[in-house]
Design a protein around this motif. Structure first.
Motif, PDB file in Angstrom:
ATOM      1  N   ASN A 146      -3.216 -26.871  -8.759  1.00 19.05           N
ATOM      2  CA  ASN A 146      -2.178 -27.816  -8.363  1.00 19.05           C
ATOM      3  C   ASN A 146      -1.825 -28.699  -9.554  1.00 19.05           C
ATOM      4  O   ASN A 146      -2.717 -29.227 -10.210  1.00 19.05           O
ATOM      5  CB  ASN A 146      -2.732 -28.689  -7.241  1.00 19.05           C
ATOM      6  N   LEU A 165      -3.281 -32.589   3.278  1.00 23.92           N
ATOM      7  CA  LEU A 165      -4.044 -31.402   2.923  1.00 23.92           C
ATOM      8  C   LEU A 165      -3.275 -30.178   3.390  1.00 23.92           C
ATOM      9  O   LEU A 165      -2.928 -30.066   4.566  1.00 23.92           O
ATOM     10  CB  LEU A 165      -5.433 -31.420   3.576  1.00 23.92           C
ATOM     11  N   ALA A 169      -3.801 -26.278   3.755  1.00 28.21           N
ATOM     12  CA  ALA A 169      -4.923 -25.342   3.770  1.00 28.21           C
ATOM     13  C   ALA A 169      -4.461 -23.940   4.131  1.00 28.21           C
ATOM     14  O   ALA A 169      -3.885 -23.728   5.197  1.00 28.21           O
ATOM     15  CB  ALA A 169      -5.972 -25.816   4.770  1.00 28.21           C
ATOM     16  N   GLY A 175      -0.202 -23.101  -5.800  1.00 28.63           N
ATOM     17  CA  GLY A 175      -1.112 -23.590  -6.834  1.00 28.63           C
ATOM     18  C   GLY A 175      -0.456 -23.856  -8.173  1.00 28.63           C
ATOM     19  O   GLY A 175      -0.873 -24.740  -8.907  1.00 28.63           O
ATOM     20  N   GLU A 226      -3.051 -32.215  -1.546  1.00 27.56           N
ATOM     21  CA  GLU A 226      -4.116 -31.327  -1.997  1.00 27.56           C
ATOM     22  C   GLU A 226      -3.906 -29.964  -1.350  1.00 27.56           C
ATOM     23  O   GLU A 226      -3.696 -29.871  -0.143  1.00 27.56           O
ATOM     24  CB  GLU A 226      -5.468 -31.906  -1.588  1.00 27.56           C
ATOM     25  N   VAL A 240      -5.613 -26.212  -0.762  1.00 25.70           N
ATOM     26  CA  VAL A 240      -6.888 -25.508  -0.842  1.00 25.70           C
ATOM     27  C   VAL A 240      -6.798 -24.141  -0.164  1.00 25.70           C
ATOM     28  O   VAL A 240      -6.113 -23.972   0.832  1.00 25.70           O
ATOM     29  CB  VAL A 240      -8.047 -26.316  -0.208  1.00 25.70           C
ATOM     30  N   ASP A 241      -7.522 -23.205  -0.731  1.00 29.56           N
ATOM     31  CA  ASP A 241      -7.680 -21.873  -0.157  1.00 29.56           C
ATOM     32  C   ASP A 241      -8.951 -21.925   0.680  1.00 29.56           C
ATOM     33  O   ASP A 241     -10.056 -21.886   0.155  1.00 29.56           O
ATOM     34  CB  ASP A 241      -7.797 -20.847  -1.286  1.00 29.56           C
ATOM     35  N   ILE A 242      -8.795 -22.024   1.990  1.00 31.55           N
ATOM     36  CA  ILE A 242      -9.950 -22.068   2.891  1.00 31.55           C
ATOM     37  C   ILE A 242     -10.417 -20.658   3.210  1.00 31.55           C
ATOM     38  O   ILE A 242     -11.598 -20.410   3.393  1.00 31.55           O
ATOM     39  CB  ILE A 242      -9.597 -22.833   4.193  1.00 31.55           C
ATOM     40  N   GLN A 275     -14.186 -30.980   5.360  1.00 30.68           N
ATOM     41  CA  GLN A 275     -13.301 -31.571   4.359  1.00 30.68           C
ATOM     42  C   GLN A 275     -12.349 -32.580   4.999  1.00 30.68           C
ATOM     43  O   GLN A 275     -12.031 -33.604   4.420  1.00 30.68           O
ATOM     44  CB  GLN A 275     -12.506 -30.490   3.634  1.00 30.68           C
TER      45      GLN A 275
END
Length: 192
Positions: A2, A19, A21, A42, A51, A53-55, A65
Motif C-alpha cells: 500500500n 480496513l 480485507a 496493493g 489499510e 490486507v490479504d486475509i 485484527q
C-alpha cells in the motif's frame, strides 16, 4: 504494498480507520477473487488511514485484527447470489445487534473455513469479552463466481471484474480531506 499519502496530508491522521480485507482461497478458482482484488489495490496510492490486507482463509486473524479499532470494514470476497459470473455486488452488512453471538451450536470454528458472517459473529464475542467495539460499518464488495472447484486462477468473467472491484473499493474509501474521494481508475489503469 500500500502506498500511503505523505504524512503531512491534512486530515489524514484524523480520518476514521478503514480496513479493506481480501478473503478467499486461491486454490479454489474464483474463491480467490478477494485476494486478487487486494493484490491489485496493493500498488495503488491510498490514504494513510486505509489499510489493505490479504486475509485469504485466515478468518480468525481478521477477527482479532478488527479489535485494533476500525470505523469501517470493507470485505472483498466471492459472493454467490445467483447472478451472472463476474457480476459485482455492494452489500452493507446489517448488524443484528447481538455482539455476543457466536457460531451456531455444534459447529466447530475452523480457522481456515470461516465465512464473513462467522468472522463477524466471532468478533462480536471477542468484543463482548474485551470491551472492544466492532466496526461501525461493514461493507462487502462481492463477485459472483463461475467456479469454486479446485484449481488456481480466476475464470475469465471474474478476472475481468477485478479492475471494476478495485474502482469500487477506491470510491468507498474517502481520502480524509473534506469533499475529496479516492482517485477513480480509468480503463487504462491511470488515476484521474
Amino acid at each position: 504494498m500500500n502506498l500511503p499519502d505523505p504524512p503531512d496530508t491534512p486530515g489524514a491522521s484524523d480520518a476514521p480507520r478503514i480496513l479493506v480485507a481480501g478473503i478467499g482461497n486461491i486454490f479454489l478458482g474464483d474463491d480467490g477473487f478477494g485476494v486478487e482484488v487486494v493484490r491489485a489495490l496493493g500498488g495503488r496510492r491510498l490514504p494513510a488511514h486505509v489499510e489493505v490486507v490479504d486475509i485469504g482463509v485466515r478468518g480468525v486473524h481478521l477477527a482479532y485484527q478488527l479489535l485494533d479499532g476500525y470505523d469501517t470494514l470493507v470485505l472483498v470476497d466471492a459472493t454467490a447470489r445467483g447472478g451472472e459470473p463476474g457480476t459485482l455486488y455492494l452489500i452493507e452488512h446489517t448488524d443484528s445487534g447481538d455482539h455476543g453471538a457466536a457460531a451456531p451450536p455444534g459447529v466447530a470454528l475452523d480457522g481456515h473455513r470461516m465465512t464473513p458472517d462467522t468472522v463477524l459473529a466471532l468478533l462480536g464475542t471477542l468484543c463482548a469479552g474485551t470491551g472492544g467495539q466492532p466496526p461501525r460499518r461493514t461493507l462487502v464488495v462481492g463477485c459472483e463466481p463461475e467456479s469454486v472447484e479446485e484449481g488456481i486462477g480466476l475464470s475469465a468473467p471474474v478476472a475481468a471484474a477485478v479492475p471494476e472491484a478495485v474502482r469500487m473499493v477506491e470510491e468507498l474509501v474517502p481520502t480524509g480531506r473534506p469533499g475529496e474521494h479516492a482517485p477513480r481508475a480509468t480503463a487504462a489503469g491511470a488515476a484521474q
